[in-house]
Scaffold this active site. Structure first.
Site, short mmCIF file in Angstrom:
data_model
loop_
_atom_site.label_atom_id
_atom_site.label_comp_id
_atom_site.label_asym_id
_atom_site.label_seq_id
_atom_site.Cartn_x
_atom_site.Cartn_y
_atom_site.Cartn_z
N GLY A 91 0.82 -1.20 0.00
CA GLY A 91 0.00 0.00 0.00
C GLY A 91 0.86 1.25 0.00
O GLY A 91 2.07 1.21 0.23
N CYS A 92 0.21 2.37 -0.28
CA CYS A 92 0.93 3.64 -0.41
C CYS A 92 1.46 4.12 0.94
O CYS A 92 2.65 4.43 1.07
CB CYS A 92 0.05 4.69 -1.06
N TYR A 93 0.59 4.18 1.93
CA TYR A 93 1.08 4.59 3.25
C TYR A 93 2.15 3.63 3.76
O TYR A 93 3.20 4.06 4.25
CB TYR A 93 -0.07 4.66 4.26
N GLU A 132 6.95 10.17 -1.34
CA GLU A 132 6.79 9.31 -2.51
C GLU A 132 5.53 9.75 -3.23
O GLU A 132 4.73 10.52 -2.69
CB GLU A 132 6.62 7.84 -2.07
N GLY A 166 4.18 4.29 -4.29
CA GLY A 166 3.13 3.79 -3.41
C GLY A 166 2.14 2.87 -4.10
O GLY A 166 1.24 2.35 -3.44
#
Lengths: 347, 347, 347, 347
Positions: free
Chosen positions: C154-156, C317, C323
């Site tokens: 995932g991005c986070y 990012e 991400g």
């Protein structure tokens, strides 16, 4: 194929940064020099952290010295300098055998008197005006192929000239009725410390400026006049809008008496259906800058306002892309016999 | 003086929210009702947390029922409803003795046939069209004073009509040459779940839309024709730009033969120097939306493009303010004998 | 070398669009299928006008049918689908011999019970969990090389895990003191018609959300626990900010007793100095999203807060890049033996 | 009641502009002087076109001369000047009998040594430190009532101190575990020509800065220590985000052993339920800057992260409002015996 050794002169502004972005990863280019008076000695990556870990990003900025540039073996130089300054270094680089693609206004006007009228000082290198080619690949690809010196067009002019040229050539519209409203992102104003360009001043703000006689009018009217075969004078109103990049232009003009509106679409198709970077949206299409940012595309749509007899043209381009950096690279590609799309086929 | 009991019908959209913002703190108003089908039962503050701890913010939304509204003792109602829906409730509220200030398009056109042409359905209450007053205080303050039913103007029309009316009345420009380009913030599109209005779709994007025959053209041309004393047909091109609020409009038109451009400034001065909410920027001034957002002001500047014989007018207003909510409050103030600036003198 | 035939399943959201953007011009990829239930039949260019005139942009969207996808000869498929939906089609495509790079959450957690705790339903394909590889190339390149099924992070999580892993592995910080604040662009919320994601609601707004138990915590803590060799539980606070793309993460944690702060820089250097897409800004450097948008880079800086004994890590990012989309392409490159940078070396 | 004659010293920055916006329409204020070295002689409306046609907007800027200010009959002066400069003029105005509300940092710290540590120069008027009152109305209304000299708090400090004070007073959290992350709009950086504050540099960008020892830490820790009854040292991380105005702050801290999380809500309620400008969102509420911009409100929500034993506080304010200008007006109202809400009750 060997990479073409290339220099960027004046690489610390927004146009210079866009050229760096494109040329650092252009598959047929080796960037051998980038100049900046104030950043000389620092690597590109220190000034533009965005480029870190890209090949070539550790190249240090150098002073804009023609001999030093020529000593790198550069075959071509892009100039992203203020008008007035560009002409001098262009002259020096041409003497040293480089091809020069100048992104300033210095060589865009064939008439030194008009340059003086619009830029407020005598032309710094009038002897070169005959030779310079106004670098709109869709209009004069052949001249670009043979050129030593390209005057790469301004951002507003590109967005206005490309939609209008086919219509003027075909005599479809009345040149006296042309009005162009352009909306430009803030990068078009340059990377300079100026209160009026602060985030807080530009965000949640829209304003016209530079009317009624913006400098870009000179090259716009020069090119429209060439296409029309008569002197064309237009009204041009630029606006500043809160986006980083992108120009949206809306042009209105009266169709000439008896002209079938469908001819507008036909003229655009005939001119651009094969052009790799012009995308026609057809009748009823409205160009949106979000589709062209960071590309070399210009999108063009049109409408017929039958109630008033006007045609409405909308165009969208990236002011730093098709309006500056990538269009200059497109000319570079043509000069060096590369496909027009080399290094420019991104989304 | 006792406060005027007031209702807002349709208070959950952006225009309704702006009316709430203004009327909750208007010193001569007591907000007695706010309606919303989907939010009925919830206090205003729950739907719009911005209003918490303001006096009146715990008022619950109610259903848009005319009897319930009348039962609150409301003397006036603002309607912020979709066209077609507004006419019906306007009729019911007028019957119950309320003054009605309608912000929809339902009563803006005096001709039901033009309504049908532009809105695509028969007019829902043609009997009221004669009585309704198009609520531009700078143009017809006296009629507003005496009105039961105000048709408050649209956002684009206000920004176009106010700059042009004095010029057309004075016969300074050729009506056939009028072109208006307007740039609107996204709130103008309403508070509706629509992919094209998402942040990511609108941010870093600019686009024309709704050409060549936007609905607002109907009221624009009605008012311009009245001013000119002849039928006026114009080209109007709206654009969506990434700001929350604000409309910047740029209008071009040819000066009539022999007209001294200075007459433009004189006509604007004569019309608006005493108007509390029109600010003239004079010749060479460019209107900027950042100076008018969240106010009832409209700023107007002008230029003479002597090269082409055109006048260029720029105006800026808040599309939710002078273009909708606060202009409606200005009419309300006039109807109830308050100073025009009551509740509107903010920066 | 022959191009690798590749499919994108679920290509009409923002992640799908980013995958299209990358794969349409990836020099070693031939895009053979893109699916979208709602857009099936339309060419990519009609849904995303940005891609017009790029090679491959006239490919029509198809329905997400595993047999149809396999029939195109696709060797690999990227899944940009909602969790729950992805697992089913992943299973079907693996059975048909494709490599699968899943960008949903379905295969990120090795423990089906934790999946159920955080996602609210039983895991749809628990038999595949053992085999799936969490696709962080900087942490497990070798496992990715050998994988059939990649669970792309995932991005986070990417923005939090990469800065912390070297510090936890080296035992420099106290895991109980970790707090991560992340600021995400709006594209992270997806391309769905939702009032809260409208331009007007997000612009000029900043807000935390999803606390205290955001779904991404599950994979963050899984990976941090693996690095620390003990169970790690952290506080994570996501925020929505008005940018299209980009995540900036700020992490604080107490240095363990007696640890020299300089070890933080050494651990980061040891882990990432050779990583092509991690850029270390060193002590005192603050990561800025503007340097990473539309790239696969993650920038990481750090500070020592000697007054409190904490280390402060900042990372930046592109939430759709490192991400999501480009990180998935990085895994794809590894699986197929390409340089990690293939198709990703842009600025 | 007669209006209170009031001056603004240093009225050409963003905080000065906000004070003008508030005081020009404050019903109990007569603005008699506004100073600006660079704009002296010009009317307010010429520098800030937003104020044209408001009463008082034609007042000319004057030089910041104490005698000239006193000669206007001003009873109070707001200082919106750089630290170091403010102290000198404050001294002069106090000697001339004015009440002074200083928005700089000069009188916020009771300890001149800490001032020197954080601001890098000796305190310019240490004799006044004992008398100055740190102007947080929710914390020390009585002292403000009696004050001649108010040190109006900084923007970040207000957003951090107000949520934490009730918790520290009640001993609910461990002061050693406090971490505050703040996200500020760009106006917080001031109205100065600086490349890093240009629209293009800030838009589509998020970055932390000023870590680990931002100047505001000094006043934050002073006030938190007073509340806690012990020295408190925290980690504070400011970030710049692309909005004009607004600060969102997220604070994490461990609950002390055995503390029931519900006590957090109770402590906030006890402290602020009657405060006119603090709005409690309760457990589970997340503060959003869009609800507080251009108001004097601060919104505060909280969560319990039971997994880690932390409380998470979120606050939102306008950095130019409750974080600067309107909070100073709130103190002014208290000093002059007006309702706290005078001139501040807007949405």
């Amino acid at each position: 194929m060997e990479r073409i050794k290339t220099a960027i002169v004046g690489a610390s502004g927004y146009t210079g940064q866009e050229l760096l972005r494109l040329l650092l990863v252009h598959p047929q280019v080796e960037l051998v020099a980038a100049t900046s008076r104030q950043e000389a000695g620092k690597p590109l990556s220190a000034v533009f952290p965005r480029f870190r870990k890209l090949p070539g990003a550790e190249l240090p900025f150098i002073e804009p010295d023609p001999d030093a540039i020529a000593a790198t073996g550069a075959q071509a130089a892009f100039l992203a300098l203020p008008h007035g300054v560009a002409a001098e270094i262009a002259t020096a680089l041409l003497e040293r055998g480089l091809k020069v693609i100048d992104l300033s206004a210095d060589f865009r006007l064939s008439d030194a008197a008009i340059y003086e009228e619009f830029y407020g000082h005598a032309h710094p290198a009038p002897a070169l005006l005959d030779e310079a080619v106004y670098g709109l690949p869709e209009v004069r690809e052949d001249a670009i192929k043979a050129a030593r010196l390209i005057a790469s067009p301004g951002c507003y002019p590109t967005s206005i000239i490309l939609p209008l040229v086919p219509l003027l050539k075909a005599g479809l519209i009345d040149p006296e009725t042309i009005v162009a409203n352009s909306l430009s992102g803030v990068s078009g104003a340059g990377r300079k410390a100026d209160i009026s360009l602060l985030f807080v001043e530009c965000n949640e703000s829209v304003r016209a400026y530079g009317i009624p006689k913006h400098r870009h009018l000179s090259e716009i009217e020069q090119e429209l006049s060439l296409a029309a075969g008569e002197k064309v004078t237009i009204t041009f109103i630029p606006h500043l809008i809160p986006v980083n990049a992108g120009i949206a232009t809306t042009i209105t003009a009266k169709l000439r008496g008896g002209v079938d509106a469908a001819k507008v679409g036909e003229a655009l198709e005939a001119a651009y259906s094969e052009a790799p970077f012009v995308r026609l949206l057809g009748k009823g299409g409205c160009a949106d800058t979000k589709n062209v940012t960071r590309t070399n595309f210009i999108d063009i749509g049109w409408h017929h306002d039958s109630r008033t007899g006007r045609v409405i043209l909308t165009s969208a381009e990236d002011n730093l892309g098709k309006g500056a950096g990538s269009q200059a690279v497109q000319s570079f590609n043509i000069i060096f016999g590369l496909p027009q799309t080399a290094g420019l086929q991104t989304a």
